[in-house]
Scaffold this active site. Structure first.
Site, PDB file in Angstrom:
ATOM      1  N   SER A 143       0.984  -1.330   0.013  1.00  0.00           N
ATOM      2  CA  SER A 143      -0.059  -0.059  -0.093  1.00  0.00           C
ATOM      3  C   SER A 143       0.817   1.193   0.105  1.00  0.00           C
ATOM      4  O   SER A 143       1.774   1.128   0.450  1.00  0.00           O
ATOM      5  CB  SER A 143      -0.811  -0.028   1.380  1.00  0.00           C
ATOM      6  OG  SER A 143      -1.541   1.336   1.347  1.00  0.00           O
ATOM      7  N   TYR A 156      -2.297  -1.079  10.477  1.00  0.00           N
ATOM      8  CA  TYR A 156      -2.112  -1.196   9.052  1.00  0.00           C
ATOM      9  C   TYR A 156      -0.606  -0.537   8.696  1.00  0.00           C
ATOM     10  O   TYR A 156       0.004  -1.250   7.692  1.00  0.00           O
ATOM     11  CB  TYR A 156      -3.154  -0.461   8.554  1.00  0.00           C
ATOM     12  CG  TYR A 156      -3.444  -0.784   7.056  1.00  0.00           C
ATOM     13  CD1 TYR A 156      -4.283  -1.910   6.330  1.00  0.00           C
ATOM     14  CD2 TYR A 156      -2.867   0.198   5.962  1.00  0.00           C
ATOM     15  CE1 TYR A 156      -4.309  -1.944   5.027  1.00  0.00           C
ATOM     16  CE2 TYR A 156      -3.082  -0.065   4.602  1.00  0.00           C
ATOM     17  CZ  TYR A 156      -3.818  -0.965   4.275  1.00  0.00           C
ATOM     18  OH  TYR A 156      -4.240  -1.356   2.784  1.00  0.00           O
TER      19      TYR A 156
HETATM   20  P1  NAD Z   1     -11.144  -6.847   0.013  1.00  0.00           P
HETATM   21  O1  NAD Z   1     -11.591  -6.719   0.965  1.00  0.00           O
HETATM   22  O2  NAD Z   1     -11.887  -6.619  -1.352  1.00  0.00           O
HETATM   23  O3  NAD Z   1     -10.410  -8.250  -0.153  1.00  0.00           O
HETATM   24  C1  NAD Z   1      -9.575  -8.655   0.650  1.00  0.00           C
HETATM   25  C2  NAD Z   1      -9.448 -10.231   0.604  1.00  0.00           C
HETATM   26  O4  NAD Z   1      -8.561 -10.670   1.582  1.00  0.00           O
HETATM   27  C3  NAD Z   1     -10.781 -11.111   0.511  1.00  0.00           C
HETATM   28  O5  NAD Z   1     -10.553 -12.126  -0.317  1.00  0.00           O
HETATM   29  C4  NAD Z   1     -10.816 -11.630   1.948  1.00  0.00           C
HETATM   30  O6  NAD Z   1     -11.787 -12.677   2.209  1.00  0.00           O
HETATM   31  C5  NAD Z   1      -9.481 -11.863   2.231  1.00  0.00           C
HETATM   32  N1  NAD Z   1      -9.204 -11.925   3.644  1.00  0.00           N
HETATM   33  C6  NAD Z   1      -9.322 -11.136   4.669  1.00  0.00           C
HETATM   34  N2  NAD Z   1      -9.004 -11.495   5.974  1.00  0.00           N
HETATM   35  C7  NAD Z   1      -8.552 -12.772   5.464  1.00  0.00           C
HETATM   36  C8  NAD Z   1      -8.075 -13.921   6.308  1.00  0.00           C
HETATM   37  N3  NAD Z   1      -7.946 -13.747   7.737  1.00  0.00           N
HETATM   38  N4  NAD Z   1      -7.661 -14.843   5.952  1.00  0.00           N
HETATM   39  C9  NAD Z   1      -7.896 -15.344   4.537  1.00  0.00           C
HETATM   40  N5  NAD Z   1      -8.390 -14.296   3.641  1.00  0.00           N
HETATM   41  C10 NAD Z   1      -8.726 -13.119   4.277  1.00  0.00           C
HETATM   42  O7  NAD Z   1      -9.803  -5.618  -0.232  1.00  0.00           O
HETATM   43  P2  NAD Z   1      -8.844  -5.228  -1.393  1.00  0.00           P
HETATM   44  O8  NAD Z   1      -9.150  -3.700  -1.492  1.00  0.00           O
HETATM   45  O9  NAD Z   1      -9.000  -5.871  -2.551  1.00  0.00           O
HETATM   46  O10 NAD Z   1      -7.380  -5.426  -0.801  1.00  0.00           O
HETATM   47  C11 NAD Z   1      -6.499  -6.455  -1.030  1.00  0.00           C
HETATM   48  C12 NAD Z   1      -5.093  -5.951  -0.662  1.00  0.00           C
HETATM   49  O11 NAD Z   1      -4.684  -4.603  -1.187  1.00  0.00           O
HETATM   50  C13 NAD Z   1      -4.924  -5.718   1.093  1.00  0.00           C
HETATM   51  O12 NAD Z   1      -3.697  -6.228   1.266  1.00  0.00           O
HETATM   52  C14 NAD Z   1      -4.997  -4.073   1.160  1.00  0.00           C
HETATM   53  O13 NAD Z   1      -4.406  -3.636   2.350  1.00  0.00           O
HETATM   54  C15 NAD Z   1      -4.373  -3.746  -0.337  1.00  0.00           C
HETATM   55  N6  NAD Z   1      -4.616  -2.409  -0.763  1.00  0.00           N
HETATM   56  C16 NAD Z   1      -5.897  -1.945  -1.051  1.00  0.00           C
HETATM   57  C17 NAD Z   1      -6.042  -0.830  -1.262  1.00  0.00           C
HETATM   58  C18 NAD Z   1      -7.555  -0.032  -1.551  1.00  0.00           C
HETATM   59  O14 NAD Z   1      -7.661   1.141  -1.893  1.00  0.00           O
HETATM   60  N7  NAD Z   1      -8.552  -1.206  -1.947  1.00  0.00           N
HETATM   61  C19 NAD Z   1      -5.135   0.246  -1.562  1.00  0.00           C
HETATM   62  C20 NAD Z   1      -3.552  -0.389  -1.118  1.00  0.00           C
HETATM   63  C21 NAD Z   1      -3.382  -1.513  -0.857  1.00  0.00           C
END
Ligand code: NAD
Length: 261
Positions: A143, A156
């Protein structure tokens, strides 16, 4: 023919959002996929079928990223299904926002387990296989919060900064074995995770949807546009390609200029 065809990948947290987009993009290049994450069993089976329809193998592990035993079993299942694991995308992540004095300790520890420790356990489980094969790619979805902080996100931001250190270390350990480890640092990506926060923020701040998006969510993102899942996924594909063989231990920003400020 694609150089990735026939390879195998584990994408943690691939039942939703960024991870799902990465799983589909890799499958589109002929990569067998180990799906992982929570969700409705029927919906997950539909995702699995959609991926197998792309002509690759797809299996699903319900491993909870808080549990080392389950992470090890997920890696073993992927190796059993596909022969080996060539690509690991530690992507599963959760967020919790609170001033530190009120931050629940169990939430802090849970975020550290999911957003940081699970990447270490998964990497540990696949690393020897990658070294033996003299080829491997670890691409962590970190991130902008791996590089800079925001208030109230102490768990985080700690976890994401930690992932950068972990990738740098694995980059050195794998360097002479054709194994690279890198971090992608996205700004805000319009996933279900972010979308869910909009109605609450509209209410809390008495703002329209557009105001919440422009003045709150994208306040730090100079382009005033979300990063797309497809843009993150295409960077993963690039890092997995042979053209990226000398990119190792890097933190690659894809944040519309957020961390340039
Ligand atoms: P999301 O909530 O759409 O997806 C998260 C995924 O992680 C889901 O499949 C969920 O089931 C899984 N998950 C959560 N807890 C879990 C656990 N204990 N065991 C197994 N699986 C688990 O979120 P996203 O936005 O797609 O985020 C994905 C990654 O990208 C994360 O690491 C997040 O920090 C990072 N990220 C997201 C953004 C954003 O703006 N969306 C920005 C930067 C980084």
């Amino acid at each position: 023919m694609s150089t990735l065809k026939g390879k195998s990948a584990i994408v943690t947290g691939s039942t939703s959002g960024i991870g799902l987009g990465i799983a589909k993009a890799l499958a589109g290049q002929g990569v067998n996929i180990m799906l992982n994450g929570f969700g409705d069993a029927g919906e997950i089976e539909n995702i699995r079928k959609e991926i197998t329809a792309m002509g690759v193998g797809a299996v699903y592990s319900a491993a909870n990223m808080e549990k080392p035993d389950e992470i090890r079993a997920m890696a073993a299942d992927a190796a059993k299904a596909f022969g080996r694991v060539d690509i690991l995308v530690p992507n599963a992540g959760v967020q919790f926002v609170s001033p530190i004095e009120d931050f629940p300790e169990e939430k802090f520890e849970s975020i550290i387990r999911i957003d940081l420790m699970s990447g270490w356990y998964a990497s540990k489980a696949v690393f020897k296989g990658m070294k033996d094969a003299k080829w491997g790619r670890i691409v962590s979805i970190v991130s902008a919060h791996g590089l800079v902080a925001s208030p109230f996100k102490s768990a985080y931001v700690s976890a994401k900064h930690g992932m950068l250190g972990m990738m740098k270390t694995l980059a050195l350990e794998g360097a002479t074995f054709g194994v690279t480890a890198n971090a992608i640092c996205p700004g805000y990506v319009h996933t279900p995770l972010v979308d869910k926060q909009i109605p609450d923020t509209m209410k809390a701040r008495n703002m329209t949807r557009d105001q919440v998006i422009n003045d709150v969510i994208l306040a730090a993102q100079p382009t005033k546009q979300f990063v797309t899942v497809e843009q993150v996924a295409s960077l993963v594909l690039y890092l997995c390609s042979d053209n990226a063989a000398q990119i190792n231990g890097a933190a690659l920003s894809i944040d519309g200029g957020w961390t340039a400020q």
